[in-house]
Structures are given as C-alpha cells and as structure tokens.
Scaffold this motif. Structure first.
Motif, PDB file in Angstrom:
ATOM      1  N   UNK A 175      -4.499   1.072   3.543  1.00 30.89           N
ATOM      2  CA  UNK A 175      -3.922   0.850   4.869  1.00 30.89           C
ATOM      3  C   UNK A 175      -3.149  -0.470   4.910  1.00 30.89           C
ATOM      4  N   UNK A 176      -3.690  -1.514   4.284  1.00 32.97           N
ATOM      5  CA  UNK A 176      -3.106  -2.844   4.455  1.00 32.97           C
ATOM      6  C   UNK A 176      -2.126  -3.273   3.371  1.00 32.97           C
ATOM      7  N   UNK A 177      -2.008  -2.489   2.313  1.00 30.52           N
ATOM      8  CA  UNK A 177      -0.985  -2.749   1.302  1.00 30.52           C
ATOM      9  C   UNK A 177      -1.049  -4.137   0.701  1.00 30.52           C
ATOM     10  N   UNK A 178       0.117  -4.687   0.363  1.00 30.41           N
ATOM     11  CA  UNK A 178       0.186  -6.000  -0.268  1.00 30.41           C
ATOM     12  C   UNK A 178       0.423  -7.072   0.798  1.00 30.41           C
ATOM     13  N   UNK A 179       1.636  -7.109   1.350  1.00 35.88           N
ATOM     14  CA  UNK A 179       1.871  -7.994   2.502  1.00 35.88           C
ATOM     15  C   UNK A 179       1.303  -7.364   3.754  1.00 35.88           C
ATOM     16  N   UNK A 180       1.412  -6.049   3.827  1.00 34.54           N
ATOM     17  CA  UNK A 180       0.930  -5.330   5.006  1.00 34.54           C
ATOM     18  C   UNK A 180       1.897  -5.453   6.149  1.00 34.54           C
ATOM     19  N   UNK A 181       1.939  -6.623   6.750  1.00 39.60           N
ATOM     20  CA  UNK A 181       2.882  -6.840   7.845  1.00 39.60           C
ATOM     21  C   UNK A 181       4.095  -7.602   7.322  1.00 39.60           C
ATOM     22  N   UNK A 182       5.137  -7.584   8.119  1.00 39.18           N
ATOM     23  CA  UNK A 182       6.357  -8.304   7.743  1.00 39.18           C
ATOM     24  C   UNK A 182       6.240  -9.725   8.297  1.00 39.18           C
ATOM     25  N   UNK A 183       6.292 -10.747   7.430  1.00 35.13           N
ATOM     26  CA  UNK A 183       5.955 -12.110   7.846  1.00 35.13           C
ATOM     27  C   UNK A 183       6.854 -12.727   8.923  1.00 35.13           C
TER      28      UNK A 183
ATOM     29  N   UNK B 218       3.932  -3.195  -5.045  1.00 40.40           N
ATOM     30  CA  UNK B 218       2.744  -4.054  -5.077  1.00 40.40           C
ATOM     31  C   UNK B 218       1.509  -3.307  -4.592  1.00 40.40           C
ATOM     32  N   UNK B 219       1.695  -2.478  -3.575  1.00 40.77           N
ATOM     33  CA  UNK B 219       0.562  -1.698  -3.062  1.00 40.77           C
ATOM     34  C   UNK B 219       0.023  -0.790  -4.162  1.00 40.77           C
ATOM     35  N   UNK B 220       0.919  -0.146  -4.895  1.00 37.77           N
ATOM     36  CA  UNK B 220       0.468   0.742  -5.971  1.00 37.77           C
ATOM     37  C   UNK B 220      -0.202  -0.039  -7.105  1.00 37.77           C
ATOM     38  N   UNK B 221       0.308  -1.235  -7.398  1.00 36.31           N
ATOM     39  CA  UNK B 221      -0.333  -2.063  -8.434  1.00 36.31           C
ATOM     40  C   UNK B 221      -1.761  -2.409  -7.989  1.00 36.31           C
TER      41      UNK B 221
END
Ligand SMILES: *Cc1c(COP(=O)(O)O)cnc(C)c1O
Length: 393
Positions: free
Chosen positions: A23-31, A72-75
C-alpha cells in the motif's frame, strides 16, 4: 521548503508487513504537495536549475518519478536492490537475456511461456546463444543439461500451463556451483506468495500485465535484481538504449494495482481452490493441473517455497468437442488470452499461448486439443462454478 531532491529520500519500509509495504510503496506520497496517490509525471524532459545542477531527473527514458516509484516499490516487495519497469513482460525478459554474450548457453523450463520460447529461439539464437529446455522440477535433468558455457538458468514456477513446480533454492545452488545466474519469472505467484530472491535467485522478472497490475488494463513488465550492482547497471544501460521503459501513466496503473495485490491474491487463491476441487469431481474432466492439490507431484516443494497456490488451473476434458463447447458457452467467464486480472479468463493454449510451440512438443507435454487453461478471477466462486457447469453440459 521541500524540493525535488526529496524524491530520492525513500525508505524500504523495513519492519512493515508485505500488505503495508504494497500500500505504501517507496515514497508513497509525493513530497512536494503531499498527494497521497503518486502523480503521473507526464513529462518527457525536466528543467535543470542551472549548469551542472539537476533535480535528479533529466529525461523520462532514463528516469521518471512515477516509474521510479513503481521500480522502487517492486524492489522492496521482491527484496532486491533495484527494480526496472518495462513496456511489457517480453521487454523485461529481453533485457535479462541481453545480459548474455555470444557463445553462452541457457537452461529453461520446458513448458515456458510461449513468448519466452520465441525470444531465446528466434531472437537470441542468431547471436550464437544456445539453449536447452528441461523439466526443471527434475533436478537431475537440470544437472544433466549443464554445459561448460551455461551462464543462466531461467525458471518459471509454477510452469505455464502444466503447473509443474521447480525447487528455486535447489536450482539456485546448482547455478552458483557453475557461476551461472538464476532468473525466475515470478508472474504466476507474485512476491505475495513467492519470493525467489530470498530463495537464492539473482533476478526476478514479471509480466506485470498479469497479477501485479491485476485489472487486465495495460501491458507491462518488471525486473528486480537481488544484490549485484553490475547487473543492475547493465539493465539500466539496456533500458536506456532500447527505450523499453514503462510510460508514466502505465506505471501509475501498476502502482495502483499493487496496493490491492495481497487482497486480490488471497481471493484468487481461495476461488481457485474451490474451482479446482469442483472441476476434479466433474465426469467430463479427465485431469486437473493445480499446484494446491495435496497429491500434486511437487506439493512438498510448493509448501516449502510458497505461501499460496495462486489462481491458475489447467485441465483436460474428455474430447475436443467438450473443449469447444466450454469456450463457446461460457457466459460470465471470458474466452480470452492472458491471466491474473479480476475477471476469470479461459484460454486454449494449443492455438493461443503455445501457438508457436511445435506440435510434437505440445503433444508430449499434454497440451492437446482438449486442454484448457483458466485464470480464476475474484468474482464469487459459486458464479464461476455455475458458469462452468452450464458450459460443460
Ligand atoms: C504474459 C507473460 C509473459 C509476457 O508478458 P507480456 O506482458 O505479455 O509481454 C511472460 N511470462 C509469463 C509467465 C507470462 O504469463
């Protein structure tokens, strides 16, 4: 004020469970804005602040923030150092085979995806790269196929469409002994059910068109490298040179799909169990190929290396007429190629996915004209069974 350099400031969500990471991925949100859904950075190029300065982005073939979030999420989900997102699963596999040099030899699973068959035969054959197909669930056969020039063991498990299971850690240790790479096409189970890199594989590939995207709405591919920086660099050069990267909008679709991957996979898994059991009890069904059966030949390996069976089932019916009737009479279930989406799809491997496989090879494998493959979707299992029951009458 936040600036673009924050895009490189992601964490690996260590300590979180798989579902939360998805759900939260790498950055998740856009900074910059706090957008909860990573925006689609539909920009070909990026403005530089000054000479010798960069935001970290230059040109979207090389790097794009939306694609990077997916990579990055897949890594993170597969447990590797670097992920790459391609325009298709084929493009992902092309990048992996491009790591080889003329004279090298590949060992592959014998009932591999038809497109992979085409890549090694038609595309790489002419560059002097040779290959051998073996039943990878038979480790002696794998050892027997090794040559001095063997540089890659390419595994699909479970196989498509015969659902044979290969022991990933055993194959990876054979590969290590001979200094060859182990590559696993993890399309069928996804890292939610199977993590080849933690079992010793060097590279994982995906057709993210299937379960990762999960909605039958776009084509894409993924490569994740476990720990070898030199290999990651070569794949980066490949993507940059071939221009086979995934577009920003498609990257966003796959990212969105990944957020629900665990819940979808659980439902695919549950539904497939019910459908497989029902099919097995039908008098017109002669054989069901499903890795979740306790009497499946490779059940022990499955229980050791995966946490679920996935949504794929193949089956043989009594005759060609029955197969034809099913394909013509299914209603909710769709007669269509592909797999891994929310909708239940049924395919006819002998003329679809395995069209290019020689007839003799198909017959030997059991891919006859009464053989069908089904990707069980996330509808209500009773509706899937009712549809099959009617079509089988
Ligand atoms: C579909 C598929 C591919 C090819 O992927 P595309 O996204 O269609 O290019 C490769 N491997 C497996 C196991 C597949 O199912």
């Amino acid at each position: 004020m936040k600036n673009f350099s924050n895009y490189t400031d992601f964490d690996t969500k260590e300590g979180l469970h798989f579902e939360s990471k998805a759900v939260h991925g790498a950055l998740g949100t856009e900074p910059l804005t706090g957008a909860v859904s990573m925006p689609i950075f539909q920009s070909a190029t990026f403005r530089h602040p000054g000479l010798g300065q960069s935001t970290g982005y230059a040109y979207s073939r090389l790097d794009n923030p939306t694609r990077q979030e997916l990579e990055r999420t897949m890594a993170i989900l597969e447990g590797g150092i670097r992920g790459f997102a391609f325009s298709s699963g084929q493009a992902a596999n092309m990048a992996v085979f491009s790591l080889l040099d003329p004279g090298d030899h590949i060992i592959l699973s014998d009932d591999i995806y038809g497109g992979t068959f085409r890549i090694v035969g038609d595309v790489f054959g002419k560059y002097g790269i040779t290959h051998t197909y073996v039943d990878m669930s038979d480790l002696d056969a794998v050892r027997a196929a090794i040559r001095p020039e063997t540089k890659m063991l390419f595994v699909e498990t479970p196989t498509n469409p015969l659902m044979k299971v290969a022991d990933i850690s055993a194959i990876a240790s054979i590969a290590r002994e001979i200094n060859a790479l182990t590559v696993v096409d993890n399309t069928f189970l996804t890292p939610y059910f199977q993590k080849p890199l933690t079992l010793g594989a060097d590279i994982v590939t995906h057709s993210s068109t299937k379960y990762l995207g999960g909605h039958n709405d776009t084509i894409s591919g993924i490569v994740v490298v476990r720990d070898n920086q030199a290999i990651a660099d070569k794949i980066q050069v490949h993507i940059k040179s071939h221009g086979s990267q995934l577009a920003p909008f498609d990257s966003w679709l796959i990212l969105r799909g990944i957020k629900t991957l665990p819940v979808r996979m659980d439902r695919h898994n549950e539904n497939a169990k019910k459908v497989a059991a029902w099919l097995r009890s039908h008098p017109k069904v002669k054989k069901v190929y499903y890795v979740g059966f306790e009497d499946h030949r490779d059940y022990d390996v499955t229980m050791r290396q995966t946490t679920g069976f996935g949504g794929m089932i193949s089956f043989t019916v009594d005759c060609f007429e029955t197969a034809k009737n099913i394909l013509q009479n299914v209603d909710m279930i769709m007669f269509a190629e592909s797999l891994g989406g929310t909708e239940t799809l049924i395919t006819y491997p002998t003329t679809q996915t395995h069209e290019d496989t020689p007839k003799a090879v198909k017959e030997a494998l059991g891919i006859t004209d009464s053989f069908l493959r089904m990707s069980v979707g996330i509808e209500n299992a009773d509706d899937i069974i009712a549809d099959l029951k009617r079509a089988l009458q």
